[in-house]
Scaffold this motif. Structure first.
Motif, PDB file in Angstrom:
ATOM      1  N   LYS A 141     -14.227  58.079   0.276  1.00 12.73           N
ATOM      2  CA  LYS A 141     -14.549  59.479   0.544  1.00 12.73           C
ATOM      3  C   LYS A 141     -15.749  59.911  -0.304  1.00 12.73           C
ATOM      4  O   LYS A 141     -15.860  59.552  -1.468  1.00 12.73           O
TER       5      LYS A 141
ATOM      6  N   HIS B 269     -20.044  66.812  -0.493  1.00 11.81           N
ATOM      7  CA  HIS B 269     -20.199  66.966   0.948  1.00 11.81           C
ATOM      8  C   HIS B 269     -20.741  68.353   1.260  1.00 11.81           C
ATOM      9  O   HIS B 269     -20.737  69.242   0.422  1.00 11.81           O
TER      10      HIS B 269
ATOM     11  N   HIS C  44     -13.677  62.729  13.965  1.00  9.22           N
ATOM     12  CA  HIS C  44     -12.770  63.405  13.033  1.00  9.22           C
ATOM     13  C   HIS C  44     -12.510  62.493  11.841  1.00  9.22           C
ATOM     14  O   HIS C  44     -12.369  61.274  11.986  1.00  9.22           O
ATOM     15  N   ALA C  45     -12.427  63.084  10.647  1.00 13.10           N
ATOM     16  CA  ALA C  45     -12.170  62.320   9.423  1.00 13.10           C
ATOM     17  C   ALA C  45     -10.895  62.844   8.765  1.00 13.10           C
ATOM     18  O   ALA C  45     -10.642  64.041   8.761  1.00 13.10           O
TER      19      ALA C  45
ATOM     20  N   VAL D  49      -9.393  62.913   5.167  1.00 13.67           N
ATOM     21  CA  VAL D  49      -9.584  62.663   3.736  1.00 13.67           C
ATOM     22  C   VAL D  49      -8.400  63.232   2.953  1.00 13.67           C
ATOM     23  O   VAL D  49      -8.515  63.544   1.778  1.00 13.67           O
TER      24      VAL D  49
ATOM     25  N   THR E 293     -12.766  68.647   9.331  1.00  5.70           N
ATOM     26  CA  THR E 293     -13.567  67.661   8.600  1.00  5.70           C
ATOM     27  C   THR E 293     -13.999  66.546   9.532  1.00  5.70           C
ATOM     28  O   THR E 293     -13.226  65.630   9.803  1.00  5.70           O
TER      29      THR E 293
ATOM     30  N   ALA F 139     -16.978  63.459  10.379  1.00  4.37           N
ATOM     31  CA  ALA F 139     -17.863  62.536   9.662  1.00  4.37           C
ATOM     32  C   ALA F 139     -19.040  62.245  10.584  1.00  4.37           C
ATOM     33  O   ALA F 139     -18.882  62.169  11.807  1.00  4.37           O
TER      34      ALA F 139
ATOM     35  N   GLU G 237     -18.471  62.480   5.350  1.00  6.19           N
ATOM     36  CA  GLU G 237     -17.671  63.640   5.701  1.00  6.19           C
ATOM     37  C   GLU G 237     -18.437  64.935   5.425  1.00  6.19           C
ATOM     38  O   GLU G 237     -19.223  65.020   4.489  1.00  6.19           O
TER      39      GLU G 237
ATOM     40  N   CYS H  46     -17.693  69.519   6.281  1.00  2.00           N
ATOM     41  CA  CYS H  46     -16.707  70.470   6.780  1.00  2.00           C
ATOM     42  C   CYS H  46     -17.353  71.522   7.659  1.00  2.00           C
ATOM     43  O   CYS H  46     -18.425  72.027   7.358  1.00  2.00           O
TER      44      CYS H  46
END
Length: 117
Positions: free
Chosen positions: A62, A66, A88-89, A91, A100, A102, A108, A110
């Motif tokens: 991660k 970000h 979609h990620a 974390v 979140t 990516a 990543e 937001c």
């Protein structure tokens, strides 16, 4: 002493491709399209920008830093970013008011809840 925020550096396997993706995602302009330093900005004379540089290793964990974005319409922006190639990620964020995704290289970021009117 004064400091002016010039740019955020983004390590990339393919700086040109990732820089182009982010330019399209943000609606920014390219100010340097060299393979070793691909830079985008909100406008040619506006900072900060994003500078994409090549690195030999791939992303493994991660991100420790970000970007957060506040859209007018969260659902529409997330759908648009996914259509551009984001994914979609997870974390460990659980259920939140933000989403979140990516980017195509796994970085990543937001998309916060929609801006209030």
């Amino acid at each position: 002493m004064t400091l002016e925020w010039e740019q955020v550096i983004v390590d990339a396997a393919d700086p040109v491709a990732l820089g182009r993706w982010w330019a399209e995602a943000l609606g920014w302009v390219t100010v340097n399209d060299a393979p070793g330093e691909y830079e985008i900005r909100p406008a040619p004379d506006r900072i900060p920008g994003l500078l994409f540089v090549p690195v030999p290793e791939s992303k493994t964990v991660k991100n420790r830093l970000h970007l957060d974005f506040r859209p007018d319409d969260q659902r529409a922006e997330v759908d648009r970013l996914l259509a551009l190639g984001a994914r979609h990620a997870d974390v460990g964020q659980g259920e939140q008011t933000w989403v979140t995704p990516a980017d195509p290289e796994g970085n990543e970021f937001c998309v916060l809840s929609s801006r209030k009117g």
